[in-house]
Design a protein around this motif. Structure first.
Motif, short mmCIF file in Angstrom:
data_model
loop_
_atom_site.label_atom_id
_atom_site.label_comp_id
_atom_site.label_asym_id
_atom_site.label_seq_id
_atom_site.Cartn_x
_atom_site.Cartn_y
_atom_site.Cartn_z
N ARG A 91 0.39 -1.46 -0.16
CA ARG A 91 0.16 0.49 0.60
C ARG A 91 0.99 1.26 0.29
NH1 ARG A 91 -3.18 -1.26 4.25
NH2 ARG A 91 -4.69 -1.52 3.50
N ASP B 281 -7.59 3.63 0.77
CA ASP B 281 -8.23 3.08 1.26
C ASP B 281 -8.79 4.00 2.72
OD1 ASP B 281 -6.05 2.25 1.87
OD2 ASP B 281 -7.37 -0.20 1.18
N ARG B 282 -7.51 4.56 3.53
CA ARG B 282 -7.86 4.79 4.41
C ARG B 282 -7.36 5.93 4.68
NH1 ARG B 282 -4.19 0.10 7.25
NH2 ARG B 282 -4.85 -1.61 7.20
N SER C 55 -17.31 1.60 1.36
CA SER C 55 -16.84 0.72 0.34
C SER C 55 -15.97 1.39 -0.77
CB SER C 55 -17.41 -0.23 -0.87
OG SER C 55 -16.77 -1.12 -1.27
N PHE C 56 -14.77 2.00 -0.40
CA PHE C 56 -14.10 2.83 -1.41
C PHE C 56 -13.57 2.26 -2.86
CE2 PHE C 56 -14.16 5.59 2.76
CZ PHE C 56 -14.78 6.43 2.26
N LYS D 173 -11.46 1.79 -5.34
CA LYS D 173 -9.78 1.09 -5.79
C LYS D 173 -9.16 1.84 -6.17
CE LYS D 173 -7.15 -2.87 -7.39
NZ LYS D 173 -7.12 -3.15 -8.46
N GLN D 174 -8.20 2.49 -5.45
CA GLN D 174 -6.82 3.09 -5.99
C GLN D 174 -5.45 2.94 -6.36
OE1 GLN D 174 -6.75 7.09 -3.76
NE2 GLN D 174 -5.25 6.68 -3.78
N THR E 188 -16.16 1.44 -7.21
CA THR E 188 -16.50 -0.37 -6.09
C THR E 188 -17.13 -0.77 -7.21
OG1 THR E 188 -16.24 1.04 -4.36
CG2 THR E 188 -16.92 -1.30 -4.03
N PHE F 66 -5.69 9.68 0.68
CA PHE F 66 -6.55 9.16 0.15
C PHE F 66 -7.47 10.81 -0.46
CE2 PHE F 66 -11.31 9.08 3.16
CZ PHE F 66 -11.36 8.61 2.16
N GLN G 186 -12.63 10.09 -4.84
CA GLN G 186 -13.62 9.11 -4.54
C GLN G 186 -14.95 9.68 -4.42
OE1 GLN G 186 -12.76 5.92 -3.59
NE2 GLN G 186 -11.00 6.25 -3.48
#
Length: 650
Positions: A325, A352-353, A387-388, A390-391, A412, A438, A447
């Motif tokens: 990550r 994702d955080r 649910s974000f 996908k990066q 997603t 993020f 996002q």
């Protein structure tokens, strides 16, 4: 699965300005809401244990704008700035590290704010900067509205002042017709070095600055050096012989930043690290060691290195990857404890955080990345059920062969078969960057749009941060040229890979991203919708009206007064080509924007209306370049989604 709403986005609380206590066991930081509900900002000081022995706890009420917490050298107190006595006017306060009532160290009756402060190494004094209080005559003229402003008169110069904690006595060390922009203590507490700008005006940052030093016992200041443009992160070496700072490689406003050193006794500053293939973001001296800690941007990531300033060699302390990550740091601090370990604290996020405070330790000088970094705050639990998208990194090659990078966010669950509608978001700056962070903010729609079913492409074209001087310099006098072609090449790559539907393309961005969106729709009809947020339409007018005119002239290539043959700014302005636009454009702008004045949006809106282009023009009252009010932030998020849905999905 929880639904992401605009309200959830603007109600995020962001941790900022992490500060490690001298013993290394606690971290103080600021927690501030994304948007303000009232006229003034609010924020609270929080404290967390670096070993997670105790949960992070709120330390001040947060009813005012409490900010800039700094530990006393013995760790027994926190000094901070707050406007709790008079909203909008920040004064200096002191509070015991174990809590209690905060004591105002500067008068709560003052009408001028404290700008910055720093503890003396011994802890008995605090240096700070503030401008002079208004005289009786000033107040009389304001009351009687006899207060005409004359350029060059009554500049609110920031003065360097010294507060003796034992007596609360305040003396002024550096005054006169010059503005103190930054300062740092000698490690023995005997002197202060500081940066002098010619005026408090932002325009002064593009002109010569001076580094001086002065004994705290008083006397005449000593000139250390002159530098042709603004510097920041001024810090004193631990042996007292050298001053370090960050400044641009090309000594221009649009340039990569590097680490410089200059002897305290005077001399020419020397470029010692960074800036050619990467970009320095901040530098700090470490106690009890000759090493410097440097935050460096390179590619999509950032890292913290320990730099030997004499050899120019660096040892990685904290990298940009956590396993597979990628991670990014918004704020950081490093402190060396008596046992030789370095305590590191960062505000960290990943694709994702969301942003939280993390801390860890590593032996100083160990030739490896730090281990044991752990999360020590929990401020984003309201987003836990979402649910974000996908990066992932997005790499492509420019038309001239240059390798480029950016970020791609996929919806997603891929709500429909690829290729999908795609929105290209261009970052600001142009010395900005999309990285591993993020991407969820009122002005970062990554996002937000991915969860609405869009592929979101976030390219890093030439001119930005993280690739060194040649890359950054490409925007000087050439905005909308190679950088625009880089964006188009990224779009072509996404289409060629079957990711994006070529018939459903949108573009948008804020500030320089707003310019690129306006420029793009004057150059091509490929985009079916555009959002121009606080964007430039006329570089000549920017030189005449922006608060950073020299910077704007660097980007636009010329000024209106350069004569009839020097008109590069017209060649690079969307306004010049507005008659070509057919793409529907949503224009968003703050009413009180000093960086990109409202006239930039007003003019482009007028031009598009004359051409019969579908256009919506929204002005946010009271707002500066960045939109700060909660209701306005919600409006932006909802309006942007509706605009793309209307033209890309309708």
């Amino acid at each position: 699965m929880s639904e992401l709403t605009a309200e959830l986005i603007v109600d995020q609380d962001f941790p900022q300005d992490v500060q490690i206590a001298p013993h290394g066991k606690q971290v103080a930081y600021i927690l501030a809401p994304t948007g303000k509900k009232e006229e003034h900002e609010s924020s609270a000081i929080w404290i967390a244990s670096t070993d997670r022995d105790r949960e992070a706890r709120q330390f001040t009420a947060g009813e005012a704008h409490d900010r800039h917490p700094r530990w006393s050298p013995d760790g027994k107190y926190l000094a901070f700035l707050s406007d709790r006595a008079k909203r909008g006017t920040g004064q200096l306060y002191l509070i015991a590290a174990d809590g209690g009532e905060a004591l105002a160290l500067t008068s709560i009756k003052n009408k001028k704010s404290v700008d910055d402060f720093a503890w003396s190494p011994g802890g008995g004094q605090i240096a700070f900067t503030s401008s002079d209080e208004p005289t009786e005559e000033d107040e009389k003229q304001e009351k009687e509205r006899d207060d005409a402003r004359v350029y060059g008169e009554k500049w609110p110069y920031a003065r360097l002042r010294l507060l003796l904690l034992a007596t609360r006595e305040i003396t002024t060390l550096a005054a006169g017709e010059r503005h103190i922009a930054d300062f740092t203590w000698h490690p023995h507490g005997t002197e202060i070095a500081y940066v002098v700008h010619q005026t408090p005006d932002l325009e002064a940052r593009a002109h010569e600055v001076v580094i001086e030093r002065i004994a705290i016992a008083g006397g005449e200041p000593q000139v250390v050096c002159h530098f042709p443009c603004a510097i920041h992160s001024l810090t004193w070496s631990q042996d007292g012989s050298t001053l370090f700072f960050l400044a641009s490689v090309a000594k221009k406003s649009q340039s990569s930043f590097a680490v410089y050193a200059v002897p305290v006794q005077g001399g020419e500053p020397t470029h010692i690290a960074c800036g050619q293939t990467n970009c320095a973001a901040e530098v700090r001296a470490l106690h009890q060691t000759s090493s410097l800690a440097v935050l460096i941007g390179e590619g999509l990531g950032s890292r913290i290195d320990l730099l030997d300033p004499k050899k120019g060699e660096a040892v990685p302390l904290l990298g940009d990857m956590d396993g597979e990550r990628g991670v990014e740091y918004d704020s950081w601090d490093v402190r060396r404890s008596e046992d030789g370990k370095l305590t590191v604290a960062v505000v960290r996020s990943a694709g994702d955080r969301p942003r939280e405070v993390w801390s860890g330790q590593e032996q100083a000088g160990q030739n490896a990345r730090s281990t044991g970094l752990q999360q020590i705050s929990t401020h984003q639990e309201q987003l836990a059920g979402i649910s974000f998208g996908k990066q992932e990194p997005f790499l492509w090659t420019a038309r001239d062969g240059l390798k480029l990078d950016g970020i791609l966010i996929r919806p997603t669950g891929e709500v429909e078969a690829s290729p999908l509608p795609m929105v290209v978001l261009v970052h600001g700056g142009p010395y900005g960057r999309w990285g591993h962070e993020f991407h969820l903010h009122p002005l970062d729609w990554g996002q937000w749009l991915a969860l609405a079913g869009y592929i979101v492409l976030m390219p890093n074209p030439r001119g930005g941060f993280g690739h060194g001087e040649q890359f950054a310099a490409a925007a000087r006098g050439e905005v909308g040229q190679a950088d625009y072609q880089d964006v188009i090449a990224a779009v072509d790559a996404a289409i060629a890979r079957g990711i994006a539907d070529p018939e459903r393309l949108g573009i948008g961005g804020w500030s320089q991203g707003g310019f690129m969106s306006a420029w793009a729709v004057t150059q091509t009809a490929r985009f079916k919708a555009a959002v121009m947020g606080a964007g430039v339409s006329d570089w000549g007018m920017m030189v005449m009206t922006s608060d950073v005119p020299d910077f704007e002239q660097e980007l636009g290539g010329s000024a209106p007064w350069d004569g009839v043959t020097q008109r590069r700014h017209l060649e690079l302005s969307p306004m010049t080509f507005a008659r070509n636009v057919t793409t529907p454009v949503l224009i968003l702008h703050g009413e009180n924007d000093a960086r990109v004045p409202l006239s930039q949006a007003t003019g482009f809106h007028r031009a598009l209306r004359r051409q019969g282009v579908p256009v919506e023009f929204v002005v946010y009252p009271r707002e500066p370049h960045g939109i700060a009010e909660r209701a306005h932030q919600i409006d932006i998020l909802q309006r942007v989604r509706r605009w793309y849905d209307r033209w890309l999905k309708g």
